[in-house]
Scaffold this active site. Structure first.
Site, short mmCIF file in Angstrom:
data_model
loop_
_atom_site.label_atom_id
_atom_site.label_comp_id
_atom_site.label_asym_id
_atom_site.label_seq_id
_atom_site.Cartn_x
_atom_site.Cartn_y
_atom_site.Cartn_z
N GLU B 39 0.89 -1.17 0.00
CA GLU B 39 0.00 0.00 0.00
C GLU B 39 0.92 1.21 0.00
O GLU B 39 1.69 1.41 0.94
CB GLU B 39 -0.81 0.05 1.30
CG GLU B 39 -2.24 -0.35 1.21
CD GLU B 39 -2.95 -0.12 2.53
OE1 GLU B 39 -2.80 0.96 3.13
OE2 GLU B 39 -3.62 -1.04 2.98
N ASP B 50 -5.03 8.82 10.50
CA ASP B 50 -3.67 8.37 10.80
C ASP B 50 -3.16 8.84 12.14
O ASP B 50 -3.39 9.98 12.54
CB ASP B 50 -2.72 8.82 9.69
CG ASP B 50 -2.96 8.06 8.41
OD1 ASP B 50 -3.03 6.82 8.49
OD2 ASP B 50 -3.13 8.68 7.35
#
Lengths: 399, 258
Positions: B39, B50
């Site tokens: 990824e 995140d």
């Protein structure tokens, strides 16, 4: 009086092509829960009665409408100020904070988080949580903590934890990111008390409904005082909560212009500004589609405004719809124009406005003679919190 | 995307971190050390899903001047040098601003396998899925522990390639314990696609545990953290190589790699 707009929409959170729910999957359940809880609350007379009681007997509503004839000379019209600065805690923000804190309590959430730029939403949230016995954490960018020290102290004395956010430019956008991260991890116990009419559905609708009280009162007050509706309603726009609250009850009044004043900072042409409509384009930020200040890769641009409360790269989706449909107009106002208006109001009327609200005052001056005979300006907050900034800007210590 | 009856390790790194060229070197090293797919993150200014490690890395990538074109070139270079599927993980706004059709075309031309779009919920995803499908790209959606069964079914139906099960509520980052067996079982009720578990996985033992009930493991923050903590890039790559080896051994222990 009803706080809630009867046309709640179709539940999708769309305002024309704007709005939506661009959120991580982990938040979907919480947002669905909030949507259902809010929909129940807005139809519940007991909820409306409890909120009305708090607004009248705690917050101090209705706030007055003050005519300001000496200031009005600069505008060239009769000017009335909707005095949200006289709302408890000093701004319109408490209307939304009380409503959402009551909602959090109904949902059984023992903890509330919020983000704040200028600190007014943080103080309002801290106040509502202290009143209702809810744990409160407020995220605030490090730059904003620096320039709004008084409000940080106010939140802390109210028992709220203020968390400094050093990422990005250390302003409102970064505080919102951090609050979302907290919410993703703690959705079971936590309500995110969103402060402005932006973010994913249902926040733009909830915040607008809770701020409509400003326009509902003002509309009635100005008709009583002048026998007519205003030719223009003017309000500052960062995320846009005070403006959408002031504008909304006038949407069907075709003779009333709705004018939002956004922060042009050093000037739109310099690139150092937070004027989302003047310098932005349509995109997705913080969960909804709206106008966003961004570069060609879709990266959010850093913003600048002397006003921490307007220093935001996005704007509420309903404003974007009002703008594109032509129902509302948005004008950029620079730091210098806002500060000149702040000083003018202070010296002509004995009212020190927040720097945010000073953008609306300056916008009215800028459109001088173009606004008609009766102008309503939403004075969204008081200027105490901004005295450090004003002292520096005007070199008041040396005067 | 993955062969049946295998367990797969997917490694994440944002493009442009620590630099574009060193990012490419690192990604290739990750495959050499045992990653079965990659990824590649598209650095974004507002990565709300995140945690601190990935935030730090993408901020550095943006400060290095990483652009969307650099991400696509990274995909191209890595895909050309490896034989594994290469996905892009990105928030929605950069794709929309680049142009949905243009992005899908360029990603497909670069040899990319598809996208993970954490802030594009299924209800807003049709414009992307139509274009992605046209270009042969997979659309991987994330299911969360809080997802209702109805949402899980919608996510499973919209996903192609595999379904991403978030092990826990929260943002990316290492955790001392990971779970997700229950969510994986719920997803499997809705689809025959492979189900991979991500968020919080940081060592071989956790990878092995997850591979016991899922079709694979996705690791990001632990990999990023090795580079952030390293005194120089070569040391960082060596550390990441060692970690990916450990993770691959854990992931593949029961069945083997794809």
């Amino acid at each position: 009086m009803s706080f809630f707009h009867p046309a709640h929409g179709d539940g999708t959170g769309r305002f024309g092509r704007f709005g939506g729910q661009y959120v991580p999957e982990a938040l979907v359940a919480a947002i669905d829960e909030l949507t259902v809880a809010y929909d129940k609350a807005r139809h519940d007379e007991a909820f409306a009665a409890e909120l009305t009681d708090l607004l009248e007997n705690y917050a101090g509503r209705p706030t007055p409408l003050t005519e300001v004839p000496r200031f009005a000379e600069a505008v060239g019209a009769r000017v009335f100020l909707k005095r949200e600065d006289l709302n408890h805690t000093g701004s319109h923000k408490l209307n939304n904070a009380l409503g959402q804190a009551l909602l959090a309590k109904r949902m059984g959430k023992p903890r509330v988080i919020a983000e704040t730029g200028a600190g007014q939403h943080g103080v309002a949230t801290a106040t509502a949580c202290a009143l209702l016995g809810i744990d409160c954490t407020v995220y605030m960018g490090t730059l904003d903590i620096e320039r709004q020290a008084l409000n940080v102290a106010r939140m802390r004395i109210l028992g709220t934890e203020v968390v400094a956010v050093p990422t990005g430019a250390g302003t409102l956008k970064d505080a919102i990111n951090e609050a979302f991260r907290d919410w993703v991890a703690n959705v079971d116990s936590t309500h995110y008390l969103f402060g402005t009419a932006a973010g994913p559905h249902p926040f733009p609708t909830i915040v607008r409904d809770l701020q409509r009280v400003v326009g509902v009162e003002a509309r009635e007050q100005i008709q009583r005082r002048t026998g007519r509706l205003p030719d223009a309603v003017v309000a500052c726009v960062g995320g846009g909560s005070n403006a959408i609250g002031a504008f909304h009850p006038f949407l069907d009044d075709a003779g009333t212009r709705l004018i939002g004043c956004e922060a042009a900072g050093d000037g739109v042409e310099t690139g150092r500004h937070a004027a989302t409509f003047a310098g932005g384009k349509v995109g997705v930020l913080h969960g909804s589609r709206s106008y966003v200040l961004q570069d060609e890769d879709g990266q959010t641009r850093e913003t600048h405004s002397i006003s921490a409360g307007l220093d935001y790269a996005g704007v509420g989706p309903e404003h974007s719809h009002l703008r594109d449909s032509g129902r509302a107009e948005y004008v950029p106002v620079t730091d210098d124009e806002a500060m000149a208006a702040l000083r003018l109001l202070a010296r002509t009327e004995g009212i020190i406005p927040a720097i945010e609200s000073s953008h609306a005052l300056a916008g009215a001056i800028k459109l001088n003679a173009d606004l008609g005979e009766v102008v309503l300006i939403n004075l969204s907050g008081r200027g105490d919190k901004d005295m450090d900034t004003a002292a520096g800007y005007f070199d008041l210590v040396g005067e | 995307m993955f062969k049946p009856n295998t367990k797969s390790l997917v490694g994440y790194l944002p493009a442009g971190f620590p630099t574009v060229d060193d990012g490419v070197r690192t990604l290739i090293a990750m495959v050499e050390a045992g990653c079965d797919a990659l990824e590649i993150g598209l650095p974004y200014t507002d990565p709300v899903m995140d945690g601190p490690a990935v935030q730090d890395a993408v901020t550095r990538a943006l400060e290095n001047g990483t652009r969307t074109e650099d991400v696509l070139r990274t995909v191209e270079r890595v895909a050309a040098r490896t034989q594994v599927p290469v996905l892009v993980m990105t928030y929605w706004n950069p794709v929309e601003q680049y142009g949905i059709e243009r992005f899908a075309q360029r990603l497909a031309d670069a040899g990319g396998a598809g996208c993970v779009l954490p802030d594009l919920p299924v209800q807003h995803s049709l414009p992307w899925r139509e274009v992605a499908g046209k270009h042969g790209l997979d659309s991987v959606f994330i299911a969360a522990p809080s997802s209702t069964d109805q949402r899980v079914a919608e996510i499973a139906k919209a996903s192609t390639g595999f379904v991403y099960a978030a092990s826990t509520m929260g943002v990316t980052g290492m955790r001392s314990e990971v779970s997700g067996a229950n969510l994986v079982a719920r997803i499997r009720q809705a689809t025959d696609l492979p189900v991979l578990v991500g968020l919080g996985v940081s060592n071989g033992a956790q990878a092995r545990e997850i591979a016991g009930f899922a079709d694979g493991v996705i690791v990001g923050s632990a990999i990023v953290r090795r580079m952030l903590d390293a005194p120089d890039t070569d040391t960082g790559i060596a550390e990441i190589r060692a970690l990916c080896g450990e993770l691959a051994a854990g992931t593949h222990a029961l069945v083997g790699s794809p």
